[in-house]
Scaffold this motif. Sequence first.
Motif, PDB file in Angstrom:
ATOM      1  N   ILE A  15       0.892  11.764  -3.979  1.00 28.84           N
ATOM      2  CA  ILE A  15       1.169  12.955  -3.170  1.00 28.84           C
ATOM      3  C   ILE A  15       0.456  14.187  -3.741  1.00 28.84           C
ATOM      4  O   ILE A  15      -0.163  14.969  -3.002  1.00 28.84           O
ATOM      5  CB  ILE A  15       2.688  13.200  -3.083  1.00 28.84           C
ATOM      6  CG1 ILE A  15       3.348  12.090  -2.258  1.00 28.84           C
ATOM      7  CG2 ILE A  15       2.982  14.565  -2.459  1.00 28.84           C
ATOM      8  CD1 ILE A  15       4.861  12.093  -2.309  1.00 28.84           C
ATOM      9  N   ASN A  16       0.533  14.375  -5.052  1.00 33.59           N
ATOM     10  CA  ASN A  16      -0.152  15.511  -5.678  1.00 33.59           C
ATOM     11  C   ASN A  16      -1.654  15.441  -5.467  1.00 33.59           C
ATOM     12  O   ASN A  16      -2.322  16.462  -5.237  1.00 33.59           O
ATOM     13  CB  ASN A  16       0.163  15.568  -7.173  1.00 33.59           C
ATOM     14  CG  ASN A  16       1.581  16.039  -7.449  1.00 33.59           C
ATOM     15  OD1 ASN A  16       2.164  16.773  -6.659  1.00 33.59           O
ATOM     16  ND2 ASN A  16       2.146  15.618  -8.569  1.00 33.59           N
TER      17      ASN A  16
ATOM     18  N   HIS B  48       5.835   1.804  -5.996  1.00 35.70           N
ATOM     19  CA  HIS B  48       5.822   3.003  -5.156  1.00 35.70           C
ATOM     20  C   HIS B  48       6.526   4.167  -5.848  1.00 35.70           C
ATOM     21  O   HIS B  48       6.063   5.317  -5.768  1.00 35.70           O
ATOM     22  CB  HIS B  48       6.487   2.706  -3.814  1.00 35.70           C
ATOM     23  CG  HIS B  48       5.704   1.777  -2.942  1.00 35.70           C
ATOM     24  ND1 HIS B  48       4.484   1.253  -3.302  1.00 35.70           N
ATOM     25  CD2 HIS B  48       5.964   1.266  -1.693  1.00 35.70           C
ATOM     26  CE1 HIS B  48       4.019   0.482  -2.332  1.00 35.70           C
ATOM     27  NE2 HIS B  48       4.909   0.474  -1.347  1.00 35.70           N
ATOM     28  N   ARG B  49       7.633   3.877  -6.521  1.00 35.65           N
ATOM     29  CA  ARG B  49       8.348   4.945  -7.222  1.00 35.65           C
ATOM     30  C   ARG B  49       7.513   5.521  -8.361  1.00 35.65           C
ATOM     31  O   ARG B  49       7.501   6.737  -8.596  1.00 35.65           O
ATOM     32  CB  ARG B  49       9.683   4.415  -7.770  1.00 35.65           C
ATOM     33  CG  ARG B  49      10.720   4.108  -6.690  1.00 35.65           C
ATOM     34  CD  ARG B  49      12.086   3.885  -7.301  1.00 35.65           C
ATOM     35  NE  ARG B  49      12.127   2.729  -8.182  1.00 35.65           N
ATOM     36  CZ  ARG B  49      12.427   1.496  -7.805  1.00 35.65           C
ATOM     37  NH1 ARG B  49      12.713   1.253  -6.523  1.00 35.65           N
ATOM     38  NH2 ARG B  49      12.455   0.505  -8.672  1.00 35.65           N
ATOM     39  N   GLU B  50       6.804   4.652  -9.069  1.00 38.48           N
ATOM     40  CA  GLU B  50       6.003   5.094 -10.207  1.00 38.48           C
ATOM     41  C   GLU B  50       4.790   5.906  -9.774  1.00 38.48           C
ATOM     42  O   GLU B  50       4.363   6.820 -10.491  1.00 38.48           O
ATOM     43  CB  GLU B  50       5.559   3.885 -11.034  1.00 38.48           C
ATOM     44  CG  GLU B  50       6.700   3.188 -11.767  1.00 38.48           C
ATOM     45  CD  GLU B  50       6.248   1.914 -12.466  1.00 38.48           C
ATOM     46  OE1 GLU B  50       5.087   1.487 -12.237  1.00 38.48           O
ATOM     47  OE2 GLU B  50       7.051   1.335 -13.231  1.00 38.48           O
ATOM     48  N   TRP B  51       4.217   5.586  -8.608  1.00 45.18           N
ATOM     49  CA  TRP B  51       2.967   6.220  -8.192  1.00 45.18           C
ATOM     50  C   TRP B  51       3.146   7.322  -7.149  1.00 45.18           C
ATOM     51  O   TRP B  51       2.182   8.020  -6.810  1.00 45.18           O
ATOM     52  CB  TRP B  51       2.007   5.158  -7.636  1.00 45.18           C
ATOM     53  CG  TRP B  51       1.311   4.385  -8.713  1.00 45.18           C
ATOM     54  CD1 TRP B  51       1.730   3.224  -9.302  1.00 45.18           C
ATOM     55  CD2 TRP B  51       0.083   4.747  -9.352  1.00 45.18           C
ATOM     56  NE1 TRP B  51       0.831   2.834 -10.256  1.00 45.18           N
ATOM     57  CE2 TRP B  51      -0.192   3.746 -10.313  1.00 45.18           C
ATOM     58  CE3 TRP B  51      -0.814   5.807  -9.207  1.00 45.18           C
ATOM     59  CZ2 TRP B  51      -1.322   3.786 -11.115  1.00 45.18           C
ATOM     60  CZ3 TRP B  51      -1.941   5.843 -10.012  1.00 45.18           C
ATOM     61  CH2 TRP B  51      -2.184   4.839 -10.953  1.00 45.18           C
TER      62      TRP B  51
ATOM     63  N   LYS C 122       0.849  -1.198   0.000  1.00 45.33           N
ATOM     64  CA  LYS C 122       0.000   0.000   0.000  1.00 45.33           C
ATOM     65  C   LYS C 122       0.885   1.248   0.000  1.00 45.33           C
ATOM     66  O   LYS C 122       1.743   1.405   0.866  1.00 45.33           O
ATOM     67  CB  LYS C 122      -0.904   0.034   1.232  1.00 45.33           C
ATOM     68  CG  LYS C 122      -1.702  -1.233   1.496  1.00 45.33           C
ATOM     69  CD  LYS C 122      -2.836  -1.397   0.541  1.00 45.33           C
ATOM     70  CE  LYS C 122      -3.788  -2.507   0.965  1.00 45.33           C
ATOM     71  NZ  LYS C 122      -3.144  -3.816   1.179  1.00 45.33           N
ATOM     72  N   LEU C 123       0.669   2.122  -0.963  1.00 42.31           N
ATOM     73  CA  LEU C 123       1.346   3.410  -0.983  1.00 42.31           C
ATOM     74  C   LEU C 123       0.332   4.467  -0.577  1.00 42.31           C
ATOM     75  O   LEU C 123      -0.716   4.610  -1.217  1.00 42.31           O
ATOM     76  CB  LEU C 123       1.882   3.711  -2.383  1.00 42.31           C
ATOM     77  CG  LEU C 123       2.485   5.104  -2.585  1.00 42.31           C
ATOM     78  CD1 LEU C 123       3.736   5.290  -1.744  1.00 42.31           C
ATOM     79  CD2 LEU C 123       2.785   5.357  -4.058  1.00 42.31           C
ATOM     80  N   GLY C 124       0.620   5.210   0.483  1.00 43.91           N
ATOM     81  CA  GLY C 124      -0.345   6.177   0.983  1.00 43.91           C
ATOM     82  C   GLY C 124       0.261   7.534   1.240  1.00 43.91           C
ATOM     83  O   GLY C 124       1.434   7.652   1.625  1.00 43.91           O
TER      84      GLY C 124
END
Length: 367
Positions: free
Chosen positions: A78-79, A70-73, A29-31
């Motif tokens: 964040i934006n 995670h690097r790609e998204w 999960k990237l949050g």
Amino acid sequence: MPGKIRKRSPLKPPERPYIALGLEGSANKLGAGIIKHSPDGSTIVLSNVRHTYITPPGEGFLPRDTAQHHREWAMTVINDAFKKAELSIHDIDCICFTQGPGMGAPLTSVALVARTLSLLFSKPLVGVNHCVGHIEMGRQVTGAQNPVVLYVSGGNTQVIAYSQQCYRIFGETLDIAVGNCLDRFARVINLSNDPSPGYNIEQMAKTGKRLLPLPYATKGMDLSLSGILTSTEAYTLDKRFRFNENSREGDNDNIITPADLCFSLQETIFAMLVEITERAMAHIGSKEVLIVGGVGCNERLQEMMGIMAEERGGKVFATDDRFCIDNGIMIAQAGLLSYRMGFQTPLAKSRCTQRFRTDQVHVAWRA
């Protein structure tokens, strides 16, 4: 949607608003979340954005591939968080990031993003313990006063209670975590990873009809789950096992289905969790249980824990998937509490660690 939550922090209300960005990426999960502590004592969730790396059925997520996700998204998430909060990075006081525990490569990828933003915009860094993030967000959302905490996720299984500015671990898994156990069995029976294997096991377990005997391995305040996983997997090799419940042969009472196995696995593991949690409640004299972590969303676990707590004249507190499943807002909350106590993470000490124990954190914001 942004929402207002009643204040649970023992800190005095700040003289001015404090705003933090939280970045989470310890697993798949990237949050990114933005939280605000207001002078009136309220805590406001301004945004809570998440993107999940989902693999095909039968496959787990590897550290390298998860880190690449995670690097790609990262910048998209964040934006999006700043857009929903109607703020810019210039408006925040600090950047909080998960320092551990978790998977090394994904943790490092998100920490690199946090460091870069910190250097570009001259914002202080605050490293956060992932487990403490879950606890503090759970306390904030539910209003639990001084609960025994059951922390159950893909990588962690712990029974925790607060004492003298530290979250003490009363018991934990001796091998694999609850979420890992459920995820691995989901791969054995080829369940989808969308939205998560644990959720799909929970749904399948609702149609299970047979409670099959499985190892029950509580050892004092600790528990072991590798044996129960092996035993559950062994049932899939039994001649009575049928992947397709509609293609039954012989006596239906002897058929074992994937739903039966999911039901039996859940019931046995959750009974073990309830047992060690009750012991901790009796030891510290608490009547509150707070369930946090991704597995904490499981309604059957909440139900079983609720029965135990009610018998003791107590109560169970839990959150929904917005705050239970790994997210950036929990990192922002714990990080901002720490930041308001004067803590910052120097760039030279912002490295991540896969083994960051819950009881290593100085919980300075609690009396």
